[in-house]
Design a protein around this motif. Structure first.
Motif, PDB file in Angstrom:
ATOM      1  N   LEU A   1      18.020 -34.034  51.442  1.00  0.00           N
ATOM      2  CA  LEU A   1      16.575 -34.267  51.462  1.00  0.00           C
ATOM      3  C   LEU A   1      15.969 -33.851  52.789  1.00  0.00           C
ATOM      4  O   LEU A   1      14.917 -33.201  52.849  1.00  0.00           O
ATOM      5  N   LEU A   2      16.671 -34.229  53.910  1.00  0.00           N
ATOM      6  CA  LEU A   2      16.145 -33.899  55.232  1.00  0.00           C
ATOM      7  C   LEU A   2      16.160 -32.393  55.455  1.00  0.00           C
ATOM      8  O   LEU A   2      15.252 -31.842  56.085  1.00  0.00           O
ATOM      9  N   LYS A   3      17.183 -31.739  54.924  1.00  0.00           N
ATOM     10  CA  LYS A   3      17.196 -30.269  55.010  1.00  0.00           C
ATOM     11  C   LYS A   3      16.002 -29.682  54.274  1.00  0.00           C
ATOM     12  O   LYS A   3      15.384 -28.719  54.712  1.00  0.00           O
ATOM     13  N   LYS A   4      15.716 -30.267  53.116  1.00  0.00           N
ATOM     14  CA  LYS A   4      14.569 -29.824  52.326  1.00  0.00           C
ATOM     15  C   LYS A   4      13.280 -29.994  53.110  1.00  0.00           C
ATOM     16  O   LYS A   4      12.331 -29.218  52.958  1.00  0.00           O
ATOM     17  N   LYS A   5      13.227 -31.057  53.955  1.00  0.00           N
ATOM     18  CA  LYS A   5      12.036 -31.329  54.774  1.00  0.00           C
ATOM     19  C   LYS A   5      11.950 -30.400  55.971  1.00  0.00           C
ATOM     20  O   LYS A   5      10.981 -30.457  56.727  1.00  0.00           O
ATOM     21  N   GLY A   6      12.958 -29.587  56.216  1.00  0.00           N
ATOM     22  CA  GLY A   6      12.906 -28.649  57.341  1.00  0.00           C
ATOM     23  C   GLY A   6      13.837 -28.988  58.471  1.00  0.00           C
ATOM     24  O   GLY A   6      13.840 -28.294  59.501  1.00  0.00           O
ATOM     25  N   ASN A   7      14.623 -30.037  58.389  1.00  0.00           N
ATOM     26  CA  ASN A   7      15.569 -30.419  59.431  1.00  0.00           C
ATOM     27  C   ASN A   7      16.683 -29.382  59.482  1.00  0.00           C
ATOM     28  O   ASN A   7      17.347 -29.127  58.474  1.00  0.00           O
ATOM     29  N   GLN A   8      16.879 -28.771  60.641  1.00  0.00           N
ATOM     30  CA  GLN A   8      17.885 -27.737  60.820  1.00  0.00           C
ATOM     31  C   GLN A   8      19.038 -28.239  61.687  1.00  0.00           C
ATOM     32  O   GLN A   8      18.903 -29.194  62.439  1.00  0.00           O
ATOM     33  N   GLU A   9      20.161 -27.606  61.544  1.00  0.00           N
ATOM     34  CA  GLU A   9      21.306 -27.928  62.391  1.00  0.00           C
ATOM     35  C   GLU A   9      21.405 -26.908  63.533  1.00  0.00           C
ATOM     36  O   GLU A   9      21.028 -25.757  63.351  1.00  0.00           O
ATOM     37  N   ILE A  10      21.907 -27.394  64.657  1.00  0.00           N
ATOM     38  CA  ILE A  10      22.156 -26.482  65.782  1.00  0.00           C
ATOM     39  C   ILE A  10      23.648 -26.530  66.109  1.00  0.00           C
ATOM     40  O   ILE A  10      24.338 -27.518  65.803  1.00  0.00           O
ATOM     41  N   HIS A  11      24.119 -25.453  66.706  1.00  0.00           N
ATOM     42  CA  HIS A  11      25.534 -25.352  67.078  1.00  0.00           C
ATOM     43  C   HIS A  11      25.640 -25.375  68.602  1.00  0.00           C
ATOM     44  O   HIS A  11      24.861 -24.719  69.294  1.00  0.00           O
ATOM     45  N   PHE A  12      26.630 -26.147  69.118  1.00  0.00           N
ATOM     46  CA  PHE A  12      26.865 -26.223  70.576  1.00  0.00           C
ATOM     47  C   PHE A  12      28.359 -26.474  70.790  1.00  0.00           C
ATOM     48  O   PHE A  12      29.108 -26.656  69.818  1.00  0.00           O
TER      49      PHE A  12
END
Length: 729
Positions: free
Chosen positions: A628-639
């Motif tokens: 759902l949060l991905k659908k809302k635009g929440n993206q993952e970052i890599h570090f």
């Protein structure tokens, strides 16, 4: 008698006229003639009542002619009359198996079945009439009159609804004919033949008196006009209507000269023979002398006699006019009178007022009007000579003389009368063969709608009748002769159509697959419903049925058939919930489907035999808070953390469902109330997300480096940053 001479007899109610003629270069010559009057009432209204007395008079006439000419008379031409002559107008249609060129046999079948319908109609009418009379008078019960079919005239043809002059050789499917069929009571013919047989004569030709008279009275130049020919004899008035070159109708009026004679006899008390002489003298005498039955000699004025017969003359004129209008539907263009009764004074005037024809279009034809005949018939007035002359001339000009013969139909002896060369068709009619058996109906077809399209299964055509003439195969129009043997074997009606469901479905749509679902073997095949009931391919087709079938093509089609659930169940299901107070909807499948190797299966994948599938119901939706949060635009970052590459959301969320805090892998259910709060991603947030716990003691000994620089827990982190933690001991 030589073949060059024709002997003709006109046997009338009061008078018998015999004539001998021969053909000449300019027409015909009367060789000799003889006349006999009946001495008793041996005939009434044109019908022989005393065969012996009539035969006696004919024998005298024959002997006189043989004595005068020194000829031996062997054959004679005769004509039939009688008040029971019947004409029936009949219309009938015949549908061919397909649109094609019409052959002679097709046309004969049409006309023959139409004549049979007319014959059935006249027999039915006669039976009804007799039944009514018998009910009214049981003591004098009678049987229905049997009729000879003697000829017919076609009025009109139609082909596929279009009027045509003739049908032979035309192309079409539905033929229709309107014709006038003529019938005579068998007793009329039988009594005539009985007389002829008694005097050792053979019938050379037999016709109807109106046909014979019209043959010589109506010139060829007038044949296309609509005319009425009226022969007023002693007992009957014979009527023939001509149109377009042929006779279109006949009628008999049982009122004629005898009725007028009887009025004179009764009015002035004279016997019948003297009354007849008095009537004939009305033409040329103003004063008439006669002797009554009491022996008194009296003198009458012509006008006195005319006044006495006026009422009967009015009745005669009315009856003739009504009969003409009944069979012609309208006044003809002209009317021609012949016969002794036509000379009655005042007839033309009376008749003109009854039929609405001007008087100069009503003519009286006499012997003197025939320019192509030499000689005279003596002993009768000239109007009475036209019918015997017509019989003689018609006989000479008719090629087919054998018109009264006996044949055998299916081993039954049949007496056959026709006005032309008789054929097998005439024999079958006389034998009362059911003519529908000539070309039996095809079997009934079956219709059904198949997936909305109309389909027809035709019945069998059946087999035509088999006709043998003297043991050889023949046709309806084949001529027959005396003694011929006819065998008629009815055709067989076609069988009604029969079909199974599979007969209406294309072979390419009849499929079957074998697949395994959860290790159970299943056969998937084309499913067919007849009137909404599931049936097999071998089920009998019902006439008028609604057939629906589906051809399985995909895995989804197979699952619907195996599990007996609607196809919609394999679609995405709606899950309604709220997010931060706003209603939202997601869709998800109820089932989890894989191959036996665990590979996820697409429902629109094509079927193939041997496919092995596993299916299970989903307890919950696969859709999580994280999705759902991905659908809302929440993206993952890599570090990188201490040299290892990690992924984390670019924001840190705190989520509650229905008032309770949940993790991001929570599976959303219908009706969930979801509230979520986010904050910027910091190093402290990263440690919380990856569950990297830091105690207070560690915080004092820990050194945090971000991209080589010392930072604290509140520092923000970005994609591809390098994070390291060192402990200072």
């Amino acid at each position: 008698m030589t073949e060059e001479i024709t002997f003709a007899l006109d046997i009338g109610t009061r008078t018998i006229v015999g004539v001998l003629i021969r053909k000449t270069e300019n027409g015909y010559q009367i060789i000799d003639s003889a006349v006999r009057e009946h001495q008793t009432r041996a005939m009434l209204d044109g019908q022989i009542h005393n065969v012996a007395k009539v035969a006696e008079a004919v024998a005298e006439l024959k002997n006189e002619l043989e004595a005068k000419t020194e000829l031996k008379l062997k054959k004679v031409a005769i004509a039939a009359a009688g008040r029971a002559l019947k004409t029936v107008t009949q219309t009938n249609s015949l549908e061919l198996d397909k649109s094609r060129y019409i052959e002679e046999e097709d046309l004969k079948n049409l006309e023959l079945t139409t004549i049979k319908q007319a014959q059935d109609k006249i027999h039915k009418s006669e039976k009804n009439t007799v039944r009514m009379k018998n009910n009214n008078n049981q003591k004098q019960a009678k049987e229905a009159v049997d009729y000879h079919f003697v000829g017919y005239t076609v009025r009109n043809y139609q082909l596929d609804g279009m009027n045509l002059g003739h049908l032979l050789g035309q192309r079409g499917k539905i033929m229709e004919v309107e014709l006038v069929a003529t019938f005579l009571p068998r007793i009329v013919i039988d009594s005539l033949l009985a007389v002829i047989n008694r005097v050792d004569l053979e019938v050379e030709h037999l016709t109807l008196e109106p046909i014979a008279a019209s043959h010589i009275v109506i010139p060829e130049s007038m044949s296309n006009f609509n005319l009425a020919l009226v022969d007023i004899g002693a007992g009957t008035s014979d009527i023939a209507i001509t149109k377009k070159g042929s006779i279109s109708g006949y009628a008999m009026v049982p009122i004629a000269g005898d009725e007028i004679t009887e009025i004179i006899s009764n009015k002035f008390l004279v016997d019948y023979n003297n009354a007849e002489k008095l009537k004939c003298n009305l033409l040329n005498k103003e004063k008439l002398e006669l002797k009554t039955i009491l022996g008194d000699q009296i003198e009458l004025e012509k006008e006195e006699v005319l006044a006495a017969i006026e009422t009967e003359l009015d009745r005669l004129s009315t009856a003739i006019a009504e009969s003409i209008l009944e069979i012609n539907s309208q006044p003809p263009q002209a009317v021609i009178f012949i016969g002794g009764g036509s000379l009655t004074p005042g007839l033309k005037e009376k008749f003109a007022s009854k039929i609405d024809i001007i008087e100069n279009r009503i003519g009286i034809r006499k012997r003197e009007d025939l320019e192509n005949i030499e000689g005279e018939i003596t002993g009768v007035n000239t109007t009475q000579t036209l019918t015997p002359l017509g019989i003689a001339v018609l006989t000479r000009e008719t090629d087919n003389k054998a018109v009264f013969i006996e044949v055998e139909v299916n081993k039954e002896q049949i007496t056959l009368l026709t006005l032309t060369q008789p054929t097998i068709a005439d024999a079958l009619l006389a034998a009362n063969i059911e003519l529908k058996q000539l070309n039996p109906r095809p079997g009934m077809g079956i219709t059904a709608t198949v997936n909305g399209n109309l389909k027809t299964v035709k019945g069998e055509l059946g087999s035509p009748a088999k006709i043998l003439l003297n043991q050889e195969e023949s046709k309806l129009q084949a001529a027959v002769n005396n003694g011929d043997q006819i065998s008629f074997k009815p055709g067989l009606a076609g069988k009604d159509a029969e079909a199974k469901i599979k007969d209406l479905i294309p072979e390419s749509d009849l499929v079957d697959y074998t697949i395994y679902l959860n290790e159970t073997k299943n056969v998937i095949e084309t499913q067919v419903f007849q009137n909404d009931k599931l049936v097999t391919l071998d089920t009998e087709l019902i006439d008028g049925a609604e057939i629906k079938y589906t051809v399985p093509q995909t895995i989804k089609d197979a699952l619907v058939q195996i599990m007996e659930v609607p196809a919609a169940d394999f679609g995405k299901q709606k899950i309604e919930y709220s997010f931060n107070g706003q209603p939202e909807t997601i869709t998800d499948s109820k089932y989890f489907i894989t191959t036996d190797a665990g590979k996820i299966v697409e429902l629109d994948q094509f079927l193939k035999t041997g496919l092995k599938l596993l299916i299970k119901n989903k307890a919950k939706s696969d859709f999580t808070i994280k999705d759902l949060l991905k659908k809302k635009g929440n993206q993952e970052i890599h570090f990188y953390f201490n040299g290892s590459r990690l992924s984390v959301p670019d924001q840190i969320w705190s989520v509650e469902v229905n008032g309770e805090k949940v993790e991001l892998d929570y599976q959303i259910e219908a009706g969930d109330q979801i509230r979520a709060f986010s904050r910027t991603l910091t190093i402290a947030g990263v440690f919380e997300y990856i569950n990297y716990n830091i105690s207070e003691k560690m915080k004092n000994k820990m050194e945090i480096l971000l991209n080589g620089k010392v930072v604290d827990l509140k520092t923000k982190i970005k994609a591809e940053d390098k994070l390291k933690v060192k402990l200072n001991i």
